[in-house]
Write a protein that holds these residues in place. Structure first.
Motif, PDB file in Angstrom:
ATOM      1  N   ALA A 298      12.306 -37.600 -24.417  1.00  0.00           N
ATOM      2  CA  ALA A 298      11.216 -37.103 -23.574  1.00  0.00           C
ATOM      3  C   ALA A 298      11.628 -35.819 -22.869  1.00  0.00           C
ATOM      4  N   VAL A 299      12.881 -35.756 -22.403  1.00  0.00           N
ATOM      5  CA  VAL A 299      13.382 -34.535 -21.766  1.00  0.00           C
ATOM      6  C   VAL A 299      13.361 -33.381 -22.760  1.00  0.00           C
ATOM      7  N   ILE A 300      13.822 -33.621 -23.980  1.00  0.00           N
ATOM      8  CA  ILE A 300      13.793 -32.578 -25.009  1.00  0.00           C
ATOM      9  C   ILE A 300      12.370 -32.099 -25.239  1.00  0.00           C
TER      10      ILE A 300
ATOM     11  N   ILE B  66      20.265 -28.253 -25.291  1.00  0.00           N
ATOM     12  CA  ILE B  66      21.453 -28.752 -25.981  1.00  0.00           C
ATOM     13  C   ILE B  66      21.428 -30.267 -25.849  1.00  0.00           C
ATOM     14  N   ALA B  67      21.380 -30.959 -26.977  1.00  0.00           N
ATOM     15  CA  ALA B  67      21.325 -32.416 -26.981  1.00  0.00           C
ATOM     16  C   ALA B  67      22.716 -32.984 -27.163  1.00  0.00           C
ATOM     17  N   ALA B  68      23.123 -33.879 -26.265  1.00  0.00           N
ATOM     18  CA  ALA B  68      24.410 -34.549 -26.367  1.00  0.00           C
ATOM     19  C   ALA B  68      24.177 -36.040 -26.610  1.00  0.00           C
TER      20      ALA B  68
ATOM     21  N   THR C 101      22.054 -35.590 -21.816  1.00  0.00           N
ATOM     22  CA  THR C 101      22.936 -36.599 -22.394  1.00  0.00           C
ATOM     23  C   THR C 101      22.126 -37.815 -22.841  1.00  0.00           C
ATOM     24  N   ALA C 102      22.741 -38.652 -23.681  1.00  0.00           N
ATOM     25  CA  ALA C 102      22.013 -39.767 -24.308  1.00  0.00           C
ATOM     26  C   ALA C 102      20.708 -39.255 -24.872  1.00  0.00           C
ATOM     27  N   ALA C 103      20.817 -38.174 -25.619  1.00  0.00           N
ATOM     28  CA  ALA C 103      19.639 -37.389 -25.992  1.00  0.00           C
ATOM     29  C   ALA C 103      18.699 -38.104 -26.950  1.00  0.00           C
TER      30      ALA C 103
END
Length: 350
Positions: free
Chosen positions: A179-181, A193-195, A170-172
């Motif tokens: 950074a998570v992506i 999956i980016a939200a 979330t808060a992608a």
């Protein structure tokens, strides 16, 4: 509302540079002299380095939401006024104390200071410095510690993310989200999956490596995720929003899924329905990167070393959405508070 309060009476009049006569050499720093008021730019007299300390010529400093909170008196750490915010920076070593053995004058370093980074110079313990490989520019290096340290610990240590698993973030389009992506896709070979809250932010997340995206301002996050992955759900959620978004993400978990709480950017802390943890055998956990500095320093240090290594290998590439000059620090704070920022926001001290 917070941005309105902070910005009230906002003008360039508060910018000032003051130094008394005969004070010798000075450097500029952003000072919080009163909570919930704009920062001032003042000239500060350097202090001597202690035997274990290093003086760093700061080139770039990260702007984090935590910096804003500490300047509003809403952070868990409440330093005495006046103080200089700035928790992470990059620069070059100017001077070392007599007992310093880890770095030398001229070395390029990342520093994690807790405070004092938003200044042209910073004196810091040698243990809180990491040398930057030559292939990584100082600008990109400043974007690594907090965002990528959080992503690495959340994905690798807390969620134990495996290749091929599906990660919902979330808060992608924020610094941590991107950074998570980056880490999930390019290091761990997971599907993301980016939200995010707008089509533009979803588009950016897709450009940065997400396989699909959801604009949760347009409807139910849970239903949108279900359309993408079916009733099986996602394996991992990294949530920085909280509130209803957290609850919908929790309902989107697959059997033995894991949700990691990183923050509450939405302003609401949700209660966890324990029955859902039981029925799906899912795990809910948290990660606060900065606390590892005191609780498990080797792990904290390792997260930064891993980020530098991944960047040196070309496996990750931090996204810097905006760079402000030191005298524009209040503009940078407003940019973050008004949710205009994407990726990392930096101050340039040069």
């Amino acid at each position: 509302m917070a941005a309105v309060v902070w910005g009230r009476g906002f003008s360039r009049a508060w910018l000032r540079r003051s130094a008394g006569p005969g004070c010798g050499r000075h450097y500029r720093a952003a000072l919080c002299t009163e909570l919930k008021r704009p920062l001032a730019i003042e000239e500060v007299t350097p202090r001597p380095v202690r035997p274990h300390e290093v003086r760093v010529d700061v080139h770039f400093c990260g702007v984090n939401f935590a910096d804003i909170l500490v300047c509003r008196g809403q952070y868990q750490e409440r330093p005495h006024l006046p103080f200089t915010p700035g928790m992470e920076f990059s620069g070059t070593v100017l001077e070392t104390g007599t007992d310093v053995s880890t770095v030398k004058q001229g070395d390029r370093v990342i520093g994690v200071s807790g405070l004092n980074g938003m200044a042209e110079e910073c004196v810091i313990d040698q243990k809180r410095l990491w040398q930057i490989p030559e292939s990584i520019p100082l600008r990109e290096a400043a974007a690594l510690p907090a965002s990528y340290g959080t992503a690495i610990l959340a994905l690798e240590r807390r969620a134990c993310t495996q290749p091929g698993e599906t990660v919902l973030v979330t808060a992608a389009a924020g610094a941590t989200g991107l950074a998570v992506i980056d880490v999930a896709t390019n290091v761990l070979q997971a599907k993301v999956i980016a939200a995010a809250g707008s089509d533009e932010k979803c588009k950016l997340a897709m450009q940065r490596g997400a396989q699909s995206s959801v604009n949760y301002s347009q409807g139910s996050l849970k239903e949108a995720v279900k359309k993408l992955v079916g009733s099986g759900g996602v394996n991992v959620v990294i949530d920085t929003v909280g509130g209803d978004v957290f609850l919908e993400a929790l309902h989107s978990l697959a059997w033995e899924g894991r949700i990691v709480v990183v923050g509450f950017a939405g302003g609401t802390i949700a209660s966890v329905p324990a029955n859902l943890l039981l029925l799906k055998n899912v795990s809910a956990m948290g990660v606060i990167w900065g606390r590892y500095k005191d609780q498990n320093f080797p792990l904290f240090s390792g997260s930064i070393s891993s980020a530098l290594q991944y960047c040196q290998q070309g496996r990750i590439q931090p996204y810097i959405g905006a760079v402000f000059k030191l005298e524009e620090v209040n503009d940078a704070f407003l940019h973050v508070m008004q949710r205009k920022s994407t990726g990392k926001v930096l101050l340039s001290l040069k």
